[in-house]
Design a protein around this motif. Structure first.
Motif, short mmCIF file in Angstrom:
data_model
loop_
_atom_site.label_atom_id
_atom_site.label_comp_id
_atom_site.label_asym_id
_atom_site.label_seq_id
_atom_site.Cartn_x
_atom_site.Cartn_y
_atom_site.Cartn_z
N GLY A 68 0.81 -1.20 0.00
CA GLY A 68 0.00 0.00 0.00
C GLY A 68 0.85 1.26 0.00
N CYS A 69 1.89 1.28 0.83
CA CYS A 69 2.79 2.45 0.87
C CYS A 69 3.59 2.57 -0.42
CB CYS A 69 3.71 2.35 2.07
SG CYS A 69 2.90 2.72 3.65
N SER A 70 4.03 1.45 -0.97
CA SER A 70 4.76 1.50 -2.24
C SER A 70 3.87 2.05 -3.35
CB SER A 70 5.25 0.10 -2.62
OG SER A 70 5.95 0.11 -3.86
N THR A 71 2.63 1.61 -3.39
CA THR A 71 1.70 2.09 -4.42
C THR A 71 1.42 3.58 -4.25
OG1 THR A 71 0.67 -0.09 -4.61
CG2 THR A 71 -0.61 1.79 -5.38
N ALA A 72 1.19 4.00 -3.01
CA ALA A 72 0.95 5.42 -2.75
C ALA A 72 2.14 6.25 -3.21
CB ALA A 72 0.69 5.63 -1.26
N LEU A 73 3.35 5.79 -2.94
CA LEU A 73 4.55 6.52 -3.34
C LEU A 73 4.66 6.62 -4.85
CD1 LEU A 73 7.31 7.82 -2.76
CD2 LEU A 73 8.28 5.51 -2.66
N HIS A 74 4.45 5.51 -5.55
CA HIS A 74 4.59 5.52 -7.00
C HIS A 74 3.52 6.38 -7.67
CE1 HIS A 74 7.88 2.72 -8.12
NE2 HIS A 74 7.71 2.31 -6.86
N LEU A 75 2.30 6.32 -7.17
CA LEU A 75 1.25 7.17 -7.73
C LEU A 75 1.57 8.65 -7.49
CD1 LEU A 75 -1.98 5.21 -6.71
CD2 LEU A 75 -1.08 5.48 -9.02
N ALA A 76 2.02 8.98 -6.28
CA ALA A 76 2.35 10.37 -5.98
C ALA A 76 3.50 10.86 -6.85
CB ALA A 76 2.70 10.51 -4.50
N ARG A 77 4.47 10.02 -7.09
CA ARG A 77 5.60 10.41 -7.93
C ARG A 77 5.16 10.64 -9.38
NH1 ARG A 77 10.64 6.53 -5.89
NH2 ARG A 77 11.50 8.05 -4.40
N HIS A 111 10.29 -6.35 -2.95
CA HIS A 111 9.87 -5.56 -4.10
C HIS A 111 9.19 -4.25 -3.71
CE1 HIS A 111 10.92 -8.97 -6.66
NE2 HIS A 111 10.37 -9.72 -5.72
N ILE A 112 9.33 -3.82 -2.47
CA ILE A 112 8.70 -2.56 -2.06
C ILE A 112 9.17 -1.40 -2.91
CG2 ILE A 112 10.45 -2.09 -0.28
CD1 ILE A 112 8.28 -0.75 1.39
N THR A 113 10.40 -1.48 -3.42
CA THR A 113 10.94 -0.38 -4.24
C THR A 113 10.22 -0.25 -5.57
OG1 THR A 113 12.62 -1.78 -5.28
CG2 THR A 113 13.21 -0.71 -3.21
N SER A 114 9.66 -1.35 -6.09
CA SER A 114 9.15 -1.36 -7.46
C SER A 114 7.71 -1.83 -7.60
CB SER A 114 10.04 -2.26 -8.34
OG SER A 114 10.18 -3.55 -7.76
N VAL A 115 7.17 -2.55 -6.63
CA VAL A 115 5.85 -3.16 -6.82
C VAL A 115 4.77 -2.10 -7.00
CG1 VAL A 115 5.21 -3.35 -4.36
CG2 VAL A 115 4.33 -5.02 -6.02
N GLY A 116 4.91 -0.96 -6.34
CA GLY A 116 3.93 0.10 -6.53
C GLY A 116 3.87 0.60 -7.96
N GLY A 117 4.99 0.49 -8.67
CA GLY A 117 5.00 0.85 -10.08
C GLY A 117 4.19 -0.11 -10.92
N PHE A 118 4.21 -1.40 -10.56
CA PHE A 118 3.40 -2.38 -11.28
C PHE A 118 1.91 -2.10 -11.05
CE2 PHE A 118 7.09 -5.33 -10.01
CZ PHE A 118 7.88 -4.85 -11.04
N VAL A 119 1.57 -1.71 -9.82
CA VAL A 119 0.18 -1.40 -9.51
C VAL A 119 -0.25 -0.14 -10.27
CG1 VAL A 119 -1.49 -0.92 -7.69
CG2 VAL A 119 0.42 -2.46 -7.23
#
Length: 465
Positions: free
Chosen positions: A21-30, A393-401
């Motif tokens: 959830g935090c990884s996804t939030a970070l990638h969306l915000a970026r 994969h916390i560094t990248s999984v949010g990018g997949f989402v």
């Protein structure tokens, strides 16, 4: 949503503020999304999140630039190790690609880079079946960057004198001196959370953030309802609730909430200095440890086993494993931890535990991730199925989402991560899925009696960051 022109002002609701959830939030915000809200029943870091931990093992891939590098076809099977991904086509295995993408984040992303420690990695076993798994599945005997260890003296020599004093009975394995190590998991999780929050993501956690149910109207998910009855509506809802996801959505048996056990031992400052920068030691049949926590001066030891479930029968008659938080472990797990220490560091084997807990993840039948739009609810995106290897994969999984939200996820990943209930038809809930250790079978917390748990004085796990 068009992959060429995402609406950055559209509302996005993320259910779950754990690792994904935090990884996804970070990638969306970026990417510039301006209206992202995250709900979770616990403050970050959650006491039930597997990411709320002092360390996790990491083995590096080769950092790459997106999308995927060409790679020669090596065989017709690729990497079919449980917990990895295979695509059945020419090119690098999806498992290796994901490892490379995660590594790029650990080595270069300022949000995650400070938490990676390239200390080296020892992986080993001690039974004929375990050694076969090492040499055939992990293929250590074919990897030039691993040194083979086959005597107690060889194991002891990997660390400073006085650390490994055990006899390592029948232990054999490989030592990779660089390109692997561990990450400060809680630090990385909180770092992602803080950066996402700085970039404008709204986190609603604690009692106000607990989700009771998905909000469904006109045949689609349009948000969520909290335990207090408050509705949060959004154009896109992302379910990243980890092991709790089956309580909010019928996952068609694709998720099995599974828990593991860990314990901490208090170390002196002198011991922490001696144990600093040690390579990770992981026996795939008995357990693992890495250097002590610099904050609390504690050594974490995990006993290795296929996992625990907490089985119950739902009102509809379905078998369910229900996660729960507990800062204790079964006494049988304590016995396994101390057995691991007797083999490796007998000087620590009788020390009292300063902390212990169970931590939850959710296994898919093939241990591939499940990141996809739901076939019946087009506004619902699933981000679940970490299967015991999701934190790496916390560094990248949010990018997949985020790619899934935008409709541009790479086709190989889309195929591997798809909604796939056909893989769970007649699912064998007792499948160990390639894991070893303990009784070499799945265990049930329901069989652990009240007096068969440790009685360690509980303390808060929250970080002082």
């Amino acid at each position: 949503m068009s992959s060429s022109s995402p609406d950055l002002n559209s509302s996005t609701l993320i259910i779950g503020a754990g690792t994904w959830g935090c990884s996804t939030a970070l990638h969306l915000a970026r990417r510039g999304y301006k209206n992202v809200t995250v709900l979770d029943p616990y403050p970050v870091p959650s006491p039930i999140s597997a990411g709320n931990d002092i360390n996790k093992i990491v083995e590096q891939g080769t950092p790459i630039s997106l999308p995927f590098p060409p790679s020669p076809l090596t065989d017709n099977h690729f990497n079919t190790n449980p917990g990895s991904f295979s695509d059945g086509e020419e090119g690098a295995s999806i498992s290796e690609t994901l490892l490379q993408l995660a590594t790029e984040g650990w080595l270069t992303d300022p949000i995650f880079k400070p938490y990676y420690h390239n200390t080296g990695y020892i992986i080993c076993a001690h039974t004929p079946d375990g050694l076969t798994q090492l040499t055939k599945r992990e293929m250590l005997d074919q990897k030039a960057d691993f040194e083979w260890l086959d005597t107690p003296a060889a194991f002891r020599a990997t660390m400073p004198e006085g650390v490994l004093t055990g006899n390592f009975p029948r232990w054999k394995g490989g030592f990779k001196r660089t390109g692997a190590g561990w990450v400060f998991a809680r630090g990385a999780l909180v770092s992602a959370y803080k950066e996402a929050k700085r970039l404008g993501v709204t986190f609603i956690t604690g009692a106000k953030g607990g989700v009771k149910e998905l909000l469904i109207e006109n045949g689609d998910v349009i948000g969520a309802v909290t335990n207090h009855g408050k509705q949060y509506r959004a154009k896109t809802t992302i379910l990243a609730a980890g092991a709790n996801a089956p309580q909010l959505l019928d996952m068609k048996d694709q998720l099995r909430p599974t828990a593991w056990t860990l314990a901490h031992i208090k170390m002196s400052r002198e011991e922490c200095k001696l144990y600093k920068d040690l390579p990770v030691l992981f026996n795939i049949e008995s357990g693992f440890f890495m250097e002590p926590d610099a904050e609390k001066h504690e050594l974490k030891i995990c006993d290795e086993h296929p996992g625990y479930c907490n089985w119950t029968v739902s009102p509809s008659g379905n078998k369910e494993s229900i996660p729960f938080a507990k800062h204790q472990i079964p006494l049988e797990a304590e016995t396994r931890v101390r057995g691991f220490l007797k083999d490796t560091m007998p000087q620590l084997a009788s020390r009292p535990f300063s902390f212990a807990r169970i931590c939850w993840c959710a296994d898919t039948p093939d241990r591939n991730f499940l990141i996809d739009r739901h076939p019946e609810y087009p506004s619902l995106v699933l981000a679940v199925g970490g299967s015991g290897h999701g934190f790496m994969h916390i560094t990248s999984v949010g990018g997949f989402v985020a790619d899934t939200v935008e409709g541009k996820l790479d086709q190989r990943l889309k195929k591997a991560f798809r909604w796939r209930p056909e893989t769970a038809v007649g699912r064998n809930w007792e499948d160990v899925q390639g894991r070893r250790g303990g009784p070499n079978k799945m265990m049930d917390f329901g069989n652990v009696k009240e007096n068969e748990w440790t009685h360690i004085q509980e303390r808060a796990m929250g970080p002082r960051l």
